[in-house]
Design a protein around this motif. Structure first.
Motif, PDB file in Angstrom:
ATOM      1  N   LEU A   1     -23.383 -17.809 -26.510  1.00  0.00           N
ATOM      2  CA  LEU A   1     -24.180 -18.982 -26.925  1.00  0.00           C
ATOM      3  C   LEU A   1     -23.324 -20.239 -26.887  1.00  0.00           C
ATOM      4  O   LEU A   1     -23.726 -21.266 -26.362  1.00  0.00           O
ATOM      5  N   ALA A   2     -22.130 -20.133 -27.462  1.00  0.00           N
ATOM      6  CA  ALA A   2     -21.243 -21.307 -27.523  1.00  0.00           C
ATOM      7  C   ALA A   2     -20.916 -21.815 -26.123  1.00  0.00           C
ATOM      8  O   ALA A   2     -20.792 -23.020 -25.897  1.00  0.00           O
ATOM      9  N   ASP A   3     -20.792 -20.899 -25.189  1.00  0.00           N
ATOM     10  CA  ASP A   3     -20.413 -21.290 -23.828  1.00  0.00           C
ATOM     11  C   ASP A   3     -21.507 -22.048 -23.092  1.00  0.00           C
ATOM     12  O   ASP A   3     -21.262 -22.604 -22.021  1.00  0.00           O
ATOM     13  N   LEU A   4     -22.706 -22.078 -23.650  1.00  0.00           N
ATOM     14  CA  LEU A   4     -23.759 -22.910 -23.065  1.00  0.00           C
ATOM     15  C   LEU A   4     -23.517 -24.388 -23.367  1.00  0.00           C
ATOM     16  O   LEU A   4     -24.067 -25.262 -22.702  1.00  0.00           O
ATOM     17  N   PHE A   5     -22.717 -24.641 -24.402  1.00  0.00           N
ATOM     18  CA  PHE A   5     -22.476 -26.020 -24.832  1.00  0.00           C
ATOM     19  C   PHE A   5     -21.252 -26.595 -24.109  1.00  0.00           C
ATOM     20  O   PHE A   5     -20.267 -27.001 -24.731  1.00  0.00           O
TER      21      PHE A   5
END
Lengths: 116, 300
Positions: A91-95
């Motif tokens: 999820l964090a890597d989408l940001f």
């Protein structure tokens, strides 16, 4: 001075420095979006993002400091400090988003000398 | 599988260097060199007129040297594909060009004869013809590079959309921007074929707006996707993440309204001013978006 006393002093000092060290400050700890004043962005292809200045009002936040990015784009690379589960990491890597601004026709209007 | 998708997304997010960037910048450097060559030839012609008409003209060698140094820096930045440095060096040469023009104007007021001015006026047209030919060659070179550049960007954008789509992110906003990008590619050839710098700049201004809007749509898509996931999670920073996401979403939506795309550029300076506002306000949002990543990881 007795060598044992010297050794004890060295160990004691070492403990003070290393034994008391906790988790590294998270550069983004508590920094709120609406309390940040960003400086003028630097749109270099290798540029770091603008440093964030925290308001003096009621802030107990750590000033955000970021390291220079070696990639061609304006994203930030932080030292990996967190142990997150795979789902959170995904999820964090989408940001992740580029911050470089394209050129807009610079150089098309450089003036030349003409007849007076 | 999900991890592979996300890794691909990270790679797409960082973006491979656009191979055509150096070509675009070098073509533009060629265009600027046409003006530098014209300035050098014009000054040399003027000095010859001074000798012929027995009037003194100022020594322009240091100004020419500055222009040549600036041009070298521009070419270096172009070869490196360094947009920031390129832009700075263009500002530098623009400043030095204005200094030179200032000296020319000052010198013109210093004991010059009508015959001298006539001599210079007669020498100008052939130099201007040479400059026009030089500029057209540079523009032709840039046109090809610009098409390649935007094609590459659209390929990258479509790749990013595919990855996000496979993850479950709603990407229709991003897809719309890509469609506008495809229309922009169609307009590159007719725009550059005018050889009119104002028309060419319109294409660049539209391009800049589209790049911004694509990123804004990407932010909005990811924020909307992430919200329910964060809501359902046990992230230690959940409340703060959700608050900041809400604030950011509102700002991005405002930016998308304020910076709505138009393919009609009526007055270049007005469109450029709007772009500047979009990017200035948008940069805060882009950086906040990137910062949320660390907040999510930190609270895991």
């Amino acid at each position: 001075m007795d060598i044992k006393i010297v050794l004890l002093l060295v160990l004691g000092v070492s403990f003070l420095f290393f034994g008391c060290a906790g988790k590294k400050a998270n550069p983004n700890e508590g920094v709120k979006y609406d309390e940040i004043e960003s400086t003028e962005p630097d749109d270099s292809v290798t540029s770091p993002p603008a440093e964030e200045e925290v308001s003096d009002d009621d802030s107990t936040y750590v000033e955000a400091e970021t390291e220079e990015d070696d990639s061609d784009e304006g994203t930030v690379e932080h030292e990996e400090e967190f142990e997150a589960d795979e789902e959170t990491e995904d999820l964090a890597d989408l940001f992740v988003i580029d911050t470089d601004k394209p050129l807009e026709g610079e150089g098309l209007d450089v003036k030349s000398p003409e007849q007076e | 599988m999900r991890l592979i998708l996300v890794m691909l997304l990270m790679i797409a997010g960082m973006s491979f260097a656009n191979d055509a960037l150096s070509d675009v910048l070098e073509a533009r450097a060629d265009y600027v060199s046409c003006d530098v060559d014209y300035a050098k030839d014009w000054l040399s012609m003027r000095e010859s007129c001074g000798v012929e008409e027995n009037v003194s003209v100022f020594d322009s060698s240091s100004y020419v040297e500055d222009l040549e140094d600036d041009l070298d820096d521009i070419y270096d930045a172009a070869k490196d594909g360094n947009r920031f440095s390129f832009g700075l060096n263009i500002l530098e040469i623009a400043g030095d060009s204005l200094k030179l023009i200032g000296e020319v104007v000052k010198d013109a007021l210093d004991h010059k004869t009508f015959a001298f001015f006539s001599c210079v006026r007669e020498g100008e047209p052939s130099l201007k013809d040479d400059r026009t030919d030089c500029r057209e060659d540079a523009i032709d070179k840039e046109k090809t590079a610009a098409e390649d550049y935007v094609e590459f960007e659209l390929d990258e954008a479509n790749e990013e959309i595919a990855i996000l789509d496979a993850t479950g992110v709603e990407t229709s906003g991003m897809e719309e921007i890509v469609e506008y990008g495809e229309e922009l590619i169609e307009d590159i050839d007719p725009g550059y074929s005018t050889y009119d710098p104002q028309e060419i700049q319109k294409l660049h201004l539209r391009h800049s707006r589209l790049v911004f809007l694509f990123r804004a749509e990407q932010m909005l898509a990811v924020l909307n996707y992430a919200e329910p996931i964060i809501e359902a999670s046990n992230n230690d920073n959940k409340e703060e993440i959700l608050d900041r996401e809400d604030a950011l979403r509102e700002d991005v939506e405002d930016l998308l309204d304020m910076c709505e795309y138009s393919d009609e550029v009526e007055v270049n300076s007005d469109y450029a001013k709007e772009n500047l506002e979009c990017w200035e306000d948008g940069m805060d949002a882009l950086e906040e978006f990137n910062d949320l990543r660390w907040l999510i990881l930190e609270g895991a």
